[in-house]
Design a protein around this motif. Structure first.
Motif, short mmCIF file in Angstrom:
data_model
loop_
_atom_site.label_atom_id
_atom_site.label_comp_id
_atom_site.label_asym_id
_atom_site.label_seq_id
_atom_site.Cartn_x
_atom_site.Cartn_y
_atom_site.Cartn_z
N CYS A 89 9.20 67.19 48.07
CA CYS A 89 9.62 66.19 47.09
C CYS A 89 10.95 66.58 46.46
CB CYS A 89 8.57 66.04 45.99
SG CYS A 89 6.96 65.46 46.57
N ILE A 90 11.57 65.59 45.84
CA ILE A 90 12.80 65.79 45.09
C ILE A 90 12.71 64.90 43.86
CG2 ILE A 90 14.06 63.98 46.33
CD1 ILE A 90 16.56 65.73 46.18
N SER A 91 13.15 65.38 42.73
CA SER A 91 13.05 64.60 41.50
C SER A 91 14.03 63.43 41.51
CB SER A 91 13.30 65.50 40.28
OG SER A 91 14.59 66.06 40.34
N ASP A 92 13.73 62.44 40.68
CA ASP A 92 14.55 61.22 40.68
C ASP A 92 15.98 61.45 40.24
OD1 ASP A 92 12.37 59.82 41.54
OD2 ASP A 92 11.74 59.17 39.55
N ASP A 93 16.19 62.47 39.41
CA ASP A 93 17.54 62.71 38.91
C ASP A 93 18.33 63.68 39.78
OD1 ASP A 93 16.03 64.91 38.38
OD2 ASP A 93 16.63 65.13 36.28
N GLU A 94 17.75 64.04 40.95
CA GLU A 94 18.45 64.94 41.87
C GLU A 94 19.00 64.17 43.06
OE1 GLU A 94 17.12 69.36 42.49
OE2 GLU A 94 15.30 68.14 42.35
N ASP A 95 20.15 64.60 43.54
CA ASP A 95 20.72 64.07 44.77
C ASP A 95 20.57 65.11 45.88
OD1 ASP A 95 21.52 61.65 43.63
OD2 ASP A 95 23.36 62.58 42.83
N GLY A 130 11.48 67.40 62.00
CA GLY A 130 12.05 66.80 60.81
C GLY A 130 11.02 66.68 59.72
N PHE A 131 11.42 66.14 58.57
CA PHE A 131 10.50 65.99 57.45
C PHE A 131 10.97 64.87 56.53
CE2 PHE A 131 13.65 69.22 56.41
CZ PHE A 131 14.06 68.91 55.12
N MET A 132 9.99 64.25 55.88
CA MET A 132 10.26 63.21 54.91
C MET A 132 10.36 63.84 53.53
SD MET A 132 10.65 59.82 54.86
CE MET A 132 9.60 58.97 56.05
N VAL A 133 11.31 63.34 52.73
CA VAL A 133 11.48 63.81 51.35
C VAL A 133 11.10 62.66 50.43
CG1 VAL A 133 13.07 64.77 49.65
CG2 VAL A 133 13.37 65.31 52.09
N TYR A 134 10.09 62.89 49.58
CA TYR A 134 9.57 61.85 48.68
C TYR A 134 10.08 62.08 47.27
CZ TYR A 134 6.27 60.78 52.45
OH TYR A 134 5.71 60.44 53.64
N PHE A 175 15.00 61.17 54.88
CA PHE A 175 14.37 61.79 56.05
C PHE A 175 15.39 62.73 56.66
CE2 PHE A 175 13.14 62.22 60.49
CZ PHE A 175 11.80 62.57 60.35
N VAL A 176 14.97 63.96 56.91
CA VAL A 176 15.87 64.98 57.46
C VAL A 176 15.39 65.38 58.84
CG1 VAL A 176 16.85 67.29 57.13
CG2 VAL A 176 16.34 65.85 55.13
#
Length: 466
Positions: free
Chosen positions: A17-23, A154-158, A169-170
């Motif tokens: 996961c990645i937080s909403d305020d992160e790019d 690869g992997f999905m980032v949510y 998606f990476v």
């Protein structure tokens, strides 16, 4: 040498996961790739090795040279995966729509992408790893291409909300020079990157992908993202170890030492006994008795067999997948067969519920691409029909269908028959055949007589009244 004990250590799947305020900065990308590589090493490789019949007992420390050291494996993991997927998707998924325009496009899309094979491979990845991915691109011909990927590619980032929306998606790979190449798929663009001395984006090659969302879908085996054999992995290892040790006991028995108490034997006497397979001693046995026999290990064959049988039963019981090779399985019929398949049916139904959202996302994203004539909302009218791949008793089905006549509608009546894929189309074929028969009867009596332009339909009615 230390005892080789059974171990079952597979780290659980971890949502990235990645937080909403992160790019997705290049630093963050490096962190997520490192996390994914850890999953590959400690999870995906272990699961893939099990499917490929590479179990830990094959690489355990060798025993001393004088000890039997057999290493055998029974590949339960592959059997469970392939059996379950043959049951779940051996009969391809039917995708239907009431809109002929949508149906025609689906027929073209499915043929272009060999969708039956794609779905089967995707389902197999899910059963091996607990999940699998699909990637969508614009093909060379201008149509949408669908590619299936396993989780090592690869992997999905949510996002970190409870809804878990896909943000990126990476996918990446290494070339022959061990240089990493890959792409980050955002909700609008494709960002290529490489690591040829330092991880960095190739900003000159950024481009839009023309889809309305991240052009990738994660398909799940279950909510926990567990492989179908993961819950019995330790049992499989234990079974293989026990079977190997049983073979070692057989070898040890075949190589048992000859025990001779009393006389002292020379090397010449031993060679003579070995060559002629005869033992002969002189002297008075009453004063110095001679005892001849073999040294034998205690026999634990019964205990070993009980352990092997119990582990085998538990493997099928805990995995919830039927042992269709059981000699008693084929003798079952009717309700008895249904009870034997009940657990696997429940497992397949759970997977179907996870597979359906993946299919919805697939067609929602594909329909959003302007290269086709679909609208993004056309996916709402799609329906999916999963058929379990089990032996069917057509005679019994026809009897049931006949008994339903006058009780239920004709489509429901025909849906009982496993040989009928689409009841509505089958009704249309029946009507067409009946119309052809009526036309043939009319032509037989009236032919092309110009007096009866309606081929005798109305005239035939008048004639009957006369």
């Amino acid at each position: 040498m230390p005892q080789q004990n059974v171990r079952s250590i597979i780290i659980p799947d971890e949502l990235i996961c990645i937080s909403d305020d992160e790019d997705m900065t290049i630093t963050k990308l490096g962190e997520l790739i490192a996390k994914h590589k850890n999953l590959i090493t400690n999870r995906y490789k272990v699961l893939k090795d099990a499917y490929m019949n590479m179990y830990p007992n094959l690489t355990w420390q060798d025993k001393e040279d004088w000890k039997p050291d057999n290493r055998v494996t029974v590949n339960f993991a592959k059997y469970l995966v392939d059996t379950f997927n043959g049951y779940f998707i051996g009969i391809p998924i039917k995708v239907k729509s009431d809109d002929k325009k949508v149906t025609d496009y689906l027929d073209m899309l499915d043929s272009y992408n060999d969708i039956e094979d794609n779905n089967a491979e995707l389902s197999r990845f899910c059963s091996i790893y607990g999940k699998g991915y699909e990637l969508y691109t614009n093909g060379e011909s201008g149509d949408v291409s669908i590619f299936h990927l396993d989780p090592t590619q690869g992997f999905m980032v949510y996002d970190n909300t409870y809804e878990q929306h896909p943000r990126y998606f990476v996918t990446y790979y290494y070339d022959s020079k061990k240089i990493m190449h890959g792409s980050v798929l955002t909700q609008t663009d494709v960002w290529p990157f490489t690591d040829d001395g330092g991880l960095h984006y190739l900003e000159d090659e950024f481009r839009p992908h023309n889809f309305s969302d991240v052009p990738a879908t994660e398909f799940l085996e279950n909510e926990s993202r567990m492989a179908v054999f993961e819950s019995v992995y330790s049992l499989i290892i234990g079974y293989n170890k026990a079977l190997s040790e049983k073979l070692n006991d057989v070898d040890a028995f075949a190589d048992a030492y000859l025990k001779i108490l009393g006389p002292e034997l020379t090397n010449e006497m031993l060679r003579d006994m070995r060559d002629h397979r005869v033992i002969s001693f002189k002297g008075d046995m009453s004063e110095s008795p001679v005892e001849v026999g073999f040294l034998e290990k205690p026999n634990a064959d019964g205990t070993q067999e009980n352990a092997l049988n119990r582990m085998e039963r538990l493997i099928y019981q805990v995995s919830m997948i039927a042992n269709i090779n059981d000699e008693n399985f084929g003798n079952s019929s009717g309700i008895a067969m249904a009870y034997k398949l009940q657990s696997m049916s429940n497992l397949a139904k759970a997977k179907e519920r996870k597979f359906t959202p993946g299919l919805n996302r697939r067609y929602r994203i594909i329909f959003s691409n302007p290269v086709n004539s679909m609208t993004e909302s056309d996916w709402i009218r799609l329906s999916y029909h999963f058929t379990r791949n089990i032996p069917q008793n057509l005679f019994e089905e026809t009897q049931i269908a006949q008994n339903l006549s006058g009780i239920v509608s004709q489509p429901t009546q025909l849906s009982v028959l496993s040989i009928v894929d689409d009841p509505q189309k089958e009704i249309e074929r029946i009507d067409e055949e009946q119309q052809e028969k009526n036309d043939a009867i009319v032509n037989q009596f009236f032919g092309n007589n110009p007096v009866y332009p309606n081929q005798g339909q109305e005239v035939g009615k008048d004639e009957q009244e006369q």
